[in-house]
Design a protein around this motif. Sequence first.
Motif, short mmCIF file in Angstrom:
data_model
loop_
_atom_site.label_atom_id
_atom_site.label_comp_id
_atom_site.label_asym_id
_atom_site.label_seq_id
_atom_site.Cartn_x
_atom_site.Cartn_y
_atom_site.Cartn_z
N LEU A 9 9.14 -4.31 -2.49
CA LEU A 9 7.74 -4.44 -2.06
C LEU A 9 7.64 -4.77 -0.58
CD1 LEU A 9 6.35 -6.48 -5.10
CD2 LEU A 9 6.21 -4.02 -4.69
N ASP A 10 8.69 -5.40 -0.04
CA ASP A 10 8.70 -5.80 1.36
C ASP A 10 10.14 -5.82 1.84
OD1 ASP A 10 8.79 -7.33 3.79
OD2 ASP A 10 6.90 -8.29 3.24
N ASP A 11 10.45 -4.99 2.84
CA ASP A 11 11.82 -4.91 3.35
C ASP A 11 12.30 -6.23 3.95
OD1 ASP A 11 12.31 -2.23 2.71
OD2 ASP A 11 11.23 -1.55 4.49
N ASP A 12 11.39 -7.02 4.51
CA ASP A 12 11.77 -8.26 5.17
C ASP A 12 11.90 -9.44 4.20
OD1 ASP A 12 11.81 -7.01 7.68
OD2 ASP A 12 9.65 -7.33 7.92
N PRO B 255 0.80 -1.23 0.00
CA PRO B 255 0.00 0.00 0.00
C PRO B 255 0.83 1.29 0.00
CG PRO B 255 -0.92 -1.59 1.53
CD PRO B 255 0.40 -2.16 1.06
N SER B 256 2.05 1.24 0.53
CA SER B 256 2.86 2.46 0.57
C SER B 256 3.27 2.94 -0.82
CB SER B 256 4.11 2.22 1.42
OG SER B 256 4.95 1.26 0.82
N LEU B 257 3.13 2.11 -1.85
CA LEU B 257 3.47 2.54 -3.21
C LEU B 257 2.61 3.70 -3.70
CD1 LEU B 257 4.10 -0.85 -5.06
CD2 LEU B 257 5.81 0.82 -4.30
N GLN B 258 1.39 3.82 -3.17
CA GLN B 258 0.53 4.91 -3.62
C GLN B 258 1.00 6.26 -3.08
OE1 GLN B 258 -3.50 4.24 -2.33
NE2 GLN B 258 -2.78 3.23 -0.47
N PHE B 259 1.90 6.25 -2.08
CA PHE B 259 2.39 7.50 -1.50
C PHE B 259 3.82 7.81 -1.92
CE2 PHE B 259 -0.60 5.60 1.63
CZ PHE B 259 -1.64 6.48 1.42
N GLU B 260 4.36 7.03 -2.81
CA GLU B 260 5.75 7.20 -3.25
C GLU B 260 5.93 8.54 -3.95
OE1 GLU B 260 9.52 6.68 -3.52
OE2 GLU B 260 8.39 4.99 -2.69
N ALA C 193 3.25 2.75 -7.73
CA ALA C 193 2.59 1.60 -8.34
C ALA C 193 2.39 1.78 -9.85
CB ALA C 193 1.26 1.33 -7.65
N ALA C 194 1.94 2.96 -10.28
CA ALA C 194 1.68 3.19 -11.71
C ALA C 194 2.99 3.13 -12.52
CB ALA C 194 0.97 4.51 -11.93
N GLY C 195 4.03 3.75 -12.01
CA GLY C 195 5.32 3.74 -12.70
C GLY C 195 5.92 2.35 -12.78
N LEU C 196 5.85 1.62 -11.66
CA LEU C 196 6.37 0.24 -11.64
C LEU C 196 5.56 -0.65 -12.59
CD1 LEU C 196 7.00 -0.19 -7.81
CD2 LEU C 196 8.74 0.12 -9.61
#
Length: 163
Positions: A80-83, A29-34, A41-44
């Motif tokens: 997508l996930d740091d872990d 979900p944090s991709l929408q605030f990048e 999300a759109a660029g990726l």
Amino acid sequence: EGGPLEFRAGADAEELEKLVARVLRAQCPSLQFEEDPMAGAAGLAGSFVAYAAEKITFPKKAAAWRQVLDEVLADAGTVLDDDDNADAVRSVIDELCRKGVLTAPKATIEEGAIVFAVLVEDDDWHEAVVQKDLGGGRFRLIFLEYSEPQDLGGDRFRLIFLE
């Protein structure tokens, strides 16, 4: 791992980008605030569709699609996930399959195609090559191991997808 995959037939790049972006936002979900639009999300999604069009010229297994997404993320300097980014990438590709964005290609049986077919004599599966389309869903096959021709219906053999 499954069989080969390709983008949904008939979908244009814009439609695919929207569908991929939706799946990416659901996964991360944090991709929408990048702040960087190319890392959002759109660029990726746009990069994923473009990279895939360039690198996946015929249906490939999910691992190849994961590799393309990994490359897109690396080039954008994001995860997508740091872990467990590998698991997140796997989840995105799995979800693209569930949503019908990535699908199994429609099988086309042509002369010269390599197949697994049931040999009548032993009722077991063997490699064969399609020699001729006889019409009505029947084909003449040549079993490679025995050089034996046999006429079979399409329900008695399966295409082999080579990578």
